[in-house]
Design an enzyme around this catalytic site. Structure first.
Site, short mmCIF file in Angstrom:
data_model
loop_
_atom_site.label_atom_id
_atom_site.label_comp_id
_atom_site.label_asym_id
_atom_site.label_seq_id
_atom_site.Cartn_x
_atom_site.Cartn_y
_atom_site.Cartn_z
N LYS A 208 30.01 -5.67 41.62
CA LYS A 208 31.26 -6.07 41.23
C LYS A 208 32.35 -4.92 40.59
O LYS A 208 33.35 -6.33 41.07
CB LYS A 208 30.19 -6.42 39.87
CG LYS A 208 30.60 -7.74 38.35
CD LYS A 208 30.27 -7.66 37.33
CE LYS A 208 31.10 -7.78 36.66
NZ LYS A 208 30.21 -8.72 35.06
N GLU A 214 26.52 4.69 44.53
CA GLU A 214 24.92 4.93 44.97
C GLU A 214 25.55 3.76 46.55
O GLU A 214 25.77 3.94 47.58
CB GLU A 214 24.12 3.75 44.00
CG GLU A 214 23.49 4.97 43.27
CD GLU A 214 23.82 4.95 41.49
OE1 GLU A 214 25.19 4.36 41.90
OE2 GLU A 214 23.44 5.19 40.74
N GLY A 268 26.10 -8.59 35.91
CA GLY A 268 25.99 -8.04 37.66
C GLY A 268 24.28 -8.40 37.09
O GLY A 268 23.95 -8.90 38.01
N ARG A 269 23.43 -8.43 35.95
CA ARG A 269 22.18 -8.50 35.83
C ARG A 269 21.84 -10.11 36.09
O ARG A 269 20.64 -10.51 36.41
CB ARG A 269 21.32 -7.69 35.35
CG ARG A 269 22.37 -8.01 33.53
CD ARG A 269 21.37 -7.09 32.50
NE ARG A 269 22.03 -7.41 31.74
CZ ARG A 269 23.06 -6.39 31.16
NH1 ARG A 269 23.99 -5.92 31.70
NH2 ARG A 269 23.47 -7.23 29.71
N GLU A 354 17.60 -4.18 29.52
CA GLU A 354 19.01 -3.86 29.99
C GLU A 354 20.35 -4.58 28.99
O GLU A 354 21.63 -4.10 27.80
CB GLU A 354 20.46 -3.71 31.43
CG GLU A 354 21.42 -3.45 31.53
CD GLU A 354 22.42 -2.94 33.38
OE1 GLU A 354 22.05 -1.90 33.28
OE2 GLU A 354 22.61 -4.04 33.40
N HIS A 385 -6.76 -4.98 39.23
CA HIS A 385 -7.80 -3.74 39.15
C HIS A 385 -7.13 -2.79 38.70
O HIS A 385 -7.53 -1.77 39.87
CB HIS A 385 -8.29 -3.92 40.82
CG HIS A 385 -8.70 -4.68 41.24
ND1 HIS A 385 -10.55 -4.91 41.08
CD2 HIS A 385 -9.50 -6.13 41.95
CE1 HIS A 385 -10.87 -5.96 41.12
NE2 HIS A 385 -9.83 -6.82 41.92
N LYS A 513 26.33 8.47 33.57
CA LYS A 513 27.03 8.21 35.32
C LYS A 513 28.16 9.24 34.84
O LYS A 513 28.14 10.24 36.36
CB LYS A 513 27.27 6.77 35.43
CG LYS A 513 26.30 5.57 35.51
CD LYS A 513 27.57 4.74 35.90
CE LYS A 513 26.27 3.62 36.35
NZ LYS A 513 27.55 1.89 35.94
O1 F6P Z 1 24.49 0.99 35.85
C1 F6P Z 1 23.94 -1.00 35.77
C2 F6P Z 1 24.89 -1.15 36.45
O2 F6P Z 1 26.62 -1.54 35.54
C3 F6P Z 1 24.51 -2.86 36.57
O3 F6P Z 1 24.94 -3.56 34.78
C4 F6P Z 1 24.30 -3.17 37.46
O4 F6P Z 1 23.98 -4.60 37.80
C5 F6P Z 1 24.79 -2.40 38.74
O5 F6P Z 1 25.46 -1.36 37.39
C6 F6P Z 1 25.77 -2.91 39.57
O6 F6P Z 1 26.99 -2.21 39.54
P1 F6P Z 1 28.20 -2.66 40.73
O7 F6P Z 1 27.75 -4.12 41.12
O8 F6P Z 1 29.15 -3.10 39.39
O9 F6P Z 1 27.76 -2.19 41.00
#
Ligand code: F6P
Length: 545
Positions: A208, A214, A268-269, A354, A385, A513
């Protein structure tokens, strides 16, 4: 217009619920079931869903008081504000409109006085065309080979939703193999690409913000790998991107025809319905992706228009508050009885924790009550189990959602009755438990001595009275899956409204972060600066030869 700011503990219904809790807390669910002849409906039927809430420590009074609580917190007003695009995400000054992304094509939803639906329809058409062109082989890789694999590069909401749905709908999958890279762990990305053919692989960078460490690290690692294997110009035919940050995408060198937009009013979620779901569309075909959206939209309508006493997300949200705030249950388990939903608990962990893991209310004051539940779970029967021992005989109260399907997907599946007999038996066992007298009777039928019986008896007793919701759905179709996810999204909303918190920001993920980027600089320069003693010594250990 923003959300009202009502402290739930100051309402009349909260006080009444407190006294009612003292009266009901030790009652047996089986006895409560027998006494519920008239009054509220404890079995909710909606389209392909049958939701049985009867195995809970509740009676008609409990439900009526919970509905009263929802009214006193003005849940109706909040629902209207959410669906009509008010700026209910106040700390980020944004609307919350993941529901708009799956809305009917001809409806009108305004943000800043502009109807956003035509723009959303345009993006859907682009997703459809892109999916069809990739699947038909019209769009190919740089060496003119048909794509066989697609890799989604994203994290959090840009990964968990798509990977959960792709797994869940594997039965409907197209001829593309799907892969997901999320962790900044270089071993993860290298493991995923190690056996991929660069000539036939499409990579989708989903972020987003397009600033996430990452995702950008993984995207760059893969880009360098691709350039090494093919050449620089191949990037434009092997990379697509989904983001709100069009400039950053451009800088990365992605072909504008392969760029899909996102909107800041989709969290995002909650974004798997948007272009973030491109990997879903490629994995199951556009028609199935659209069916997923339709199912979610039907659940939206149910949530928007049903009275509270027949409203599935409202009731599930209120029951969760009942256990969290009155019984003080800390966690909730989600147990899907289908292997296809093995990623649902992980997806719900982000969606729920979150969103509602907040300790400041909508007025900026610390809350004086518990909020966000801890969510965990795994598929049945595997979890039986593994951790069911603790749910049956441990000291903690863990309300569970059991999700099962009337029909299996594979025609030749001869094991479905076995699976479902476990599904029904577990909720019954959790409720009934096993009394001392029954254990005694069973042991007496064995050849044990009285001394042995007396020793063993306490270990074989199950207290029972463990609450469960049974969500029985006809079949795991894209449409029903859409409705199921949407059901949980609205449950989150209901709880956030009652708890008087903001469910759509996530400031709590920022601090780590920021510190990680400072630590990375120190690691790169091999120079540890000022930290607490524990962190300093750990960093020195890491940097030592
Ligand atoms: O670290 C949390 C977050 O901001 C989430 O809310 C989001 O889904 C994820 O990181 C990834 O963010 P982006 O889509 O901006 O890479």
């Amino acid at each position: 217009m923003t959300l009202k700011k009502i402290n739930p503990t100051t309402t009349n219904s909260w006080e009444k619920l407190n006294s009612h809790f003292d009266e009901i807390k030790n009652k047996k669910i089986v006895d409560l079931i027998d006494k519920r002849a008239n009054g509220n409906n404890f079995n909710l039927n909606w389209k392909g869903f049958h939701v049985d809430i009867s195995k809970n420590i509740i009676d008609n009074t409990t439900l009526n008081l919970l509905f009263e609580l929802a009214k006193e917190c003005d849940l109706k007003d909040a629902i209207t504000k959410q669906f009509s695009g008010n700026l209910i995400n106040e700390t980020e000054n944004r609307a919350v409109l993941h529901t708009a992304v799956r809305a009917k094509k001809d409806c009108k939803i305004e943000v800043d006085s502009i109807n956003i639906v035509p723009g959303l329809n345009k993006t859907k058409t682009r997703i459809k065309d892109f999916t069809n062109d990739i699947l038909s082989g019209k769009l190919r890789g740089s060496t003119n080979k048909v794509f066989t694999d697609v890799v989604n590069i994203g994290i959090g909401g840009s990964d968990l939703g798509p990977v959960m749905v792709v797994e869940a709908l594997k039965y409907y999958s197209s001829n593309l193999n799907s892969h997901f890279v999320s962790n900044v762990d270089g071993d993860h990305v290298l493991e995923v690409i190690k056996n991929l053919n660069p000539e036939t692989t499409l990579f989708i960078v989903v972020s987003k913000t397009f600033t996430t460490q990452e995702t950008l690290s993984n995207a760059n690692t893969i880009k360098n790998w691709l350039i090494k294997k093919l050449n620089k110009s191949s990037v434009s035919q092997h990379f697509a991107a989904v983001s709100t940050n069009q400039n950053a995408i451009h800088d990365f060198g992605i072909n504008p025809d392969y760029v899909f937009p996102m909107n800041d009013w989709v969290g995002g979620r909650f974004s798997l319905w948007s272009a973030v779901g491109l990997s879903i569309s490629l994995s199951v075909g556009y028609n199935n992706f659209e069916a997923l959206l339709d199912g979610a939209n039907e659940m939206d309508d149910h949530f928007k228009s049903s009275e509270f006493d027949s409203n599935i997300p409202v009731i599930l949200g209120l029951l969760s508050i009942w256990y969290n705030n009155f019984f003080k249950a800390e966690t909730e388990a989600v147990i899907p009885y289908t292997q296809y939903l093995n990623r649902l608990p992980a997806y719900l962990q982000q969606a729920i924790m979150e969103s509602n893991g907040k300790s400041v209310d909508r007025s900026g004051k610390p809350v004086c009550y518990q909020t966000g539940n801890i969510i965990w779970g795994d598929t049945g029967t595997n979890s039986q189990h593994a951790f069911f021992q603790l749910i049956h005989q441990g000291t903690k109260l863990i309300p569970c959602d059991f999700i099962g399907f009337k029909f299996p997907l594979h025609k030749e599946n001869k094991q479905h009755h076995k699976l479902m007999s476990n599904f029904f038996a577990q909720t019954e066992a959790l409720m009934l438990g096993k009394s001392e007298s029954l254990v005694d009777k069973e042991l007496k039928n064995s050849k044990m001595t009285q001394k042995q019986i007396n020793f063993l008896k306490p270990f074989k007793v199950f207290k029972g009275n463990k609450p469960t919701n049974t969500i029985l759905i006809d079949k795991l179709t894209p449409k029903n899956l859409g409705a199921l996810i949407s059901m949980y999204e609205h449950k989150i909303f209901v709880q956030g409204i009652i708890w008087n918190i903001f469910s759509y920001d996530q400031w709590g993920v920022e601090l780590g972060k920021q510190l990680a980027s400072k630590v990375l600089d120190e690691i790169n320069q091999n120079k540890v600066s000022k930290h607490d003693r524990s962190t300093t010594s750990l960093l020195k250990k890491y940097l030592s030869d």
